[in-house]
Design an enzyme around this catalytic site. Structure first.
Site, PDB file in Angstrom:
ATOM      1  N   GLY A   8      10.642   0.587   1.551  1.00  0.00           N
ATOM      2  CA  GLY A   8      10.663  -0.552   2.075  1.00  0.00           C
ATOM      3  C   GLY A   8      11.956  -1.184   1.698  1.00  0.00           C
ATOM      4  N   ARG A  11      14.045  -4.783   3.877  1.00  0.00           N
ATOM      5  CA  ARG A  11      14.221  -6.079   4.230  1.00  0.00           C
ATOM      6  C   ARG A  11      13.851  -6.664   2.900  1.00  0.00           C
ATOM      7  NH1 ARG A  11      10.062  -7.286   7.887  1.00  0.00           N
ATOM      8  NH2 ARG A  11       9.263  -5.401   8.169  1.00  0.00           N
ATOM      9  N   TYR A 153      -5.845  -6.559   0.545  1.00  0.00           N
ATOM     10  CA  TYR A 153      -4.371  -6.530  -0.147  1.00  0.00           C
ATOM     11  C   TYR A 153      -4.591  -6.666  -1.601  1.00  0.00           C
ATOM     12  CZ  TYR A 153       0.416  -8.312  -0.880  1.00  0.00           C
ATOM     13  OH  TYR A 153       1.541  -8.229  -1.333  1.00  0.00           O
TER      14      TYR A 153
END
Ligand code: NDP
Length: 242
Positions: A8, A11, A153
């Site tokens: 990742g 960004r 999450y």
């Protein structure tokens, strides 16, 4: 030249970590999922920092893609190995549990938790053979404290925290350290939909953090200077939760 892989990296926090590692003279492998244009911006930052980098596209939550991409990289670079792995790729799909559908649960567990597993399992082999490595897992305040609306999450990040502690014990004798960074609210695309004005009043430092502040900590953990720290979860949250 030492080599680091940041998942990742296209960004947000991942991009800032790639840039920091490039300043530290790492060759940086920038993983991304879909966003090639943003990944190219990260690569430009890396090159401007006086180091080198390359893009490596794969979905961290797809074990076949992870294995293929990393095997191909290793075949192209037979005499090299990746010393530093930053497991940063992540997504959130918030909902109260009564309204949470299976996809929101499974996608978040798959990208955040399984992504950590697939990538780490592959790369740790060469770290063990070479008797050196740094694994840095980007978790979250949610994984320590739990946050309402983020049962999925929080479960994924909490599981990575437990895995960090277990793995640190498994590989410590091979001079591999495994640590986690738990950010609070950081200004990125992931938090763009949140009301900063309202939330910052809860934060003792009265603001969201920046990706660069998280990257400083990741850079330290990636360096030789952190050699006696392992199995730790380090919070970076402006005092929101201590
Ligand atoms: P962003 O949404 O800004 O960026 C997410 C990054 O993850 C992108 O580079 C994206 O790639 C990549 N990614 C998403 N899914 C996948 C996948 N399946 N395979 C490979 N790459 C993927 O997030 P942040 O920078 O804010 O977050 C980075 C990490 O920090 C995450 O793990 C997040 O949970 C954690 N975190 C963030 C906090 C915050 O306040 N921002 C707080 C606490 C933790 P692409 O560009 O191709 O889509």
């Amino acid at each position: 030249m030492k080599i680091a892989l940041v998942t990742g990296g296209s960004r947000g926090i991942g991009r800032a970590i790639c840039t920091k590692l490039a300043f530290m003279r790492f060759h940086v492998i920038i993983n991304y999922h879909n966003n090639e244009n943003e990944a190219l911006v990260t690569l430009e930052n890396v090159n401007k920092s006086g180091s080198s980098g390359e893009l490596l596209k794969f979905d961290v939550g797809n074990s076949v893609e992870v294995e293929n991409a990393l095997e191909n990289w290793q075949k192209t670079n037979p005499d090299k190995y990746i010393q530093v792995l930053v497991n940063n790729a992540g997504i959130r799909k918030d909902a109260l549990i009564i309204w949470m559908d299976n996809n929101s649960w499974n996608d978040v567990i798959n990208t955040n938790l399984n992504g950590f597993f697939y990538t780490t399992r592959f790369l740790i082999k060469n770290m063990i053979v070479n008797k050196f490595g740094r694994i840095i897992n980007i978790v979250s305040l949610s994984g320590l404290k739990g946050l309402p609306g983020q049962v999925n999450y929080s479960a994924a990040k909490g599981a990575i925290i437990a895995a960090t502690k277990a793995l640190a014990q498994e590989v410590g004798k091979k001079k591999i350290t495994v640590n986690a960074i738990a950010p609070g609210f950081i200004s990125t695309d992931m938090t763009a939909d949140l009301d900063q004005q309202q939330l910052k009043s809860m934060i003792p430092l009265n603001r969201f953090g920046t990706p660069e502040e998280v990257a400083e900590l990741a850079g330290f953990l990636a360096s030789e200077n952190s050699s006696y720290i392992t199995g730790e979860v380090i919070s970076i949250n402006g005092g929101l939760y201590t």
